[in-house]
Design a protein around this motif. Structure first.
Motif, short mmCIF file in Angstrom:
data_model
loop_
_atom_site.label_atom_id
_atom_site.label_comp_id
_atom_site.label_asym_id
_atom_site.label_seq_id
_atom_site.Cartn_x
_atom_site.Cartn_y
_atom_site.Cartn_z
N GLU A 80 0.83 -1.20 0.00
CA GLU A 80 0.00 0.00 0.00
C GLU A 80 0.87 1.25 0.00
OE1 GLU A 80 -4.27 -0.87 2.14
OE2 GLU A 80 -2.60 -0.23 3.39
N PHE A 81 0.48 2.26 -0.79
CA PHE A 81 1.21 3.52 -0.80
C PHE A 81 0.29 4.62 -1.31
CE2 PHE A 81 1.52 1.69 -4.95
CZ PHE A 81 1.54 2.75 -5.84
N LEU A 96 -4.83 6.28 -1.70
CA LEU A 96 -4.15 5.06 -1.26
C LEU A 96 -4.32 3.97 -2.31
CD1 LEU A 96 -2.53 3.83 1.11
CD2 LEU A 96 -4.69 2.96 2.01
N GLU A 97 -3.23 3.50 -2.86
CA GLU A 97 -3.26 2.47 -3.90
C GLU A 97 -2.46 1.25 -3.47
OE1 GLU A 97 -2.23 3.74 -7.78
OE2 GLU A 97 -3.66 5.40 -7.82
N ARG A 98 -2.62 0.20 -4.25
CA ARG A 98 -1.89 -1.05 -3.99
C ARG A 98 -1.03 -1.41 -5.19
NH1 ARG A 98 -3.54 -4.29 0.33
NH2 ARG A 98 -5.31 -3.45 1.51
N LYS A 99 0.16 -1.88 -4.90
CA LYS A 99 1.11 -2.25 -5.95
C LYS A 99 1.32 -3.76 -5.93
CE LYS A 99 5.63 -0.81 -7.73
NZ LYS A 99 6.80 0.06 -7.46
N PRO A 100 1.27 -4.42 -7.10
CA PRO A 100 1.38 -5.89 -7.14
C PRO A 100 2.68 -6.41 -6.54
CG PRO A 100 0.68 -5.02 -9.27
CD PRO A 100 1.10 -3.84 -8.44
N LEU A 101 2.58 -7.59 -5.98
CA LEU A 101 3.78 -8.27 -5.46
C LEU A 101 4.77 -8.54 -6.59
CD1 LEU A 101 2.22 -10.93 -3.08
CD2 LEU A 101 3.81 -9.15 -2.40
N LEU A 102 4.25 -9.01 -7.72
CA LEU A 102 5.10 -9.38 -8.85
C LEU A 102 4.82 -8.45 -10.02
CD1 LEU A 102 4.78 -13.29 -8.71
CD2 LEU A 102 6.37 -11.80 -7.48
N GLN A 154 4.07 12.02 2.93
CA GLN A 154 3.66 10.75 3.52
C GLN A 154 3.42 9.73 2.40
OE1 GLN A 154 -0.03 11.02 5.61
NE2 GLN A 154 -0.15 8.82 6.02
N ILE A 155 4.09 8.59 2.47
CA ILE A 155 3.91 7.57 1.43
C ILE A 155 3.20 6.32 1.95
CG2 ILE A 155 5.88 8.33 0.06
CD1 ILE A 155 7.43 5.92 1.25
N ARG A 156 3.14 6.16 3.28
CA ARG A 156 2.46 4.98 3.84
C ARG A 156 1.50 5.43 4.94
NH1 ARG A 156 4.95 0.54 1.79
NH2 ARG A 156 7.15 0.73 1.20
N THR A 157 0.64 4.50 5.34
CA THR A 157 -0.31 4.81 6.41
C THR A 157 0.43 5.05 7.73
OG1 THR A 157 -0.55 2.44 6.89
CG2 THR A 157 -2.13 3.42 5.35
#
Length: 316
Positions: A80-81, A96-102, A154-157
């Motif tokens: 999350e970032f 707030l978005e989510r970035k894939p693991l791969l 701020q980049i994370r919660t």
């Protein structure tokens, strides 16, 4: 259509069909063109199968939940970032978005919109004990940004997550290398195309379980901090030593570029320090460690400057 032409057309079609059958069958998960048309959010195996293999993982490592089998498209495991901020550097809640693991590639639709393309693979994740990431979470929440009031954003919660996972292994089949020590052919081809190689799709199997058994034995024999355990006194000492080492390295750099360079590639100056200390830290934990070291240097510099100013005042 005359008979001669019909026969020639039929022969050509039969030849094409024979050639098609002779070609290796490409799994949809190995066809990049297929990746463009699907999100692969759902796991290809039923939940009952996943639970059964998870039990085998728990038995192999000897601790339930220390390592977790997950599908790369399962968004609850993605990073999350924040992507948008107020002028004071605070993140906008809806960014707030989510970035894939791969992450395989990022396609930019325009200057603002983009599409993540991720590899559809099974992954094995390390589950970290809260004492390993909660105390240092604050250090990874902010990054420097001169365009913001206060010079950071701020980049994370603010609140650390209840569970923190680190990618341990991508389950895949890679080509055999041509020589000992050489890159597999698939990895070399991907490197030439400037993308990460995730090999060919396969299910997790007994070989993956054997690796976990070996890891557990190695950790026990060498008294290595496990990801599922509370941070031990020995690990705290090693972390403290590592922080001092990094701080000493950073002091040798020009103060103006020191922090930016350090945060750009946190592992660069560490060299083999992590390996020599038997430490297995995630990228976020390394960032937090480096940020702590840089804060310590800034604090020492500030204190030193304060003492100089005080001595000047006394001498006047």
């Amino acid at each position: 259509m005359n008979r001669k032409k019909t026969a020639k057309t039929a022969a050509k079609a039969a030849k094409a069909e024979t050639l098609k059958r002779s070609l290796p069958v490409v799994h949809p998960y190995d066809d990049v063109e297929q990746w463009l048309g699907a999100d692969f959010g759902s796991a290809p195996q039923p939940e009952s199968w996943v639970k059964e293999f998870q039990t085998r993982i728990d038995n192999a490592f000897g601790v339930p939940g220390a390592f977790v089998l997950a599908w790369s498209g399962d968004r609850k495991y993605w990073d999350e970032f924040y992507t948008d901020w107020h002028s004071n550097g605070l993140a906008k809640a809806d960014s707030l978005e989510r970035k894939p693991l791969l992450l395989w590639h990022t396609f930019w639709v325009n200057e603002l919109d983009y599409i993540y393309l991720h590899a559809p693979r099974w992954v094995i994740l390390e589950s970290h004990h809260p004492s390993q990431f909660v105390p240092t979470w604050d250090a990874g929440v902010w990054v420097s940004d001169k365009t913001m009031i206060g010079g950071r954003k701020q980049i994370r919660t603010i609140e650390p997550p209840k569970h923190f996972y680190h990618l341990h292994q991508t389950v895949a089949q890679h080509d055999e290398p041509l020589a000992s020590g050489a890159k597999p052919l698939c990895c070399a081809a991907s490197a030439a195309a400037n993308v990460i190689c995730y090999g060919k799709y396969r299910l997790p199997n007994e070989a993956d379980l054997d690796e976990l058994r070996k890891m557990r034995r190695w950790m026990d024999e060498n008294n290595i901090q496990r990801p599922d355990e509370a941070v031990s006194t020995a690990t705290r000492r090693r972390l403290s030593s590592l922080t001092r080492y990094y701080a000493d390295q950073a002091r040798r750099m020009q103060s103006r570029a020191r922090r930016d360079f350090a945060m750009f590639d946190p592992r660069l100056m560490l060299g083999k320090s992590l390996e020599e200390r038997g430490m297995n830290l995630s990228a976020r934990e390394v960032e937090a460690l480096v940020a702590e070291a840089m804060d310590r240097i800034d604090e020492e510099k500030g204190q030193e400057q304060h003492e100089i100013e005080m001595r000047k005042r006394v001498s006047i």
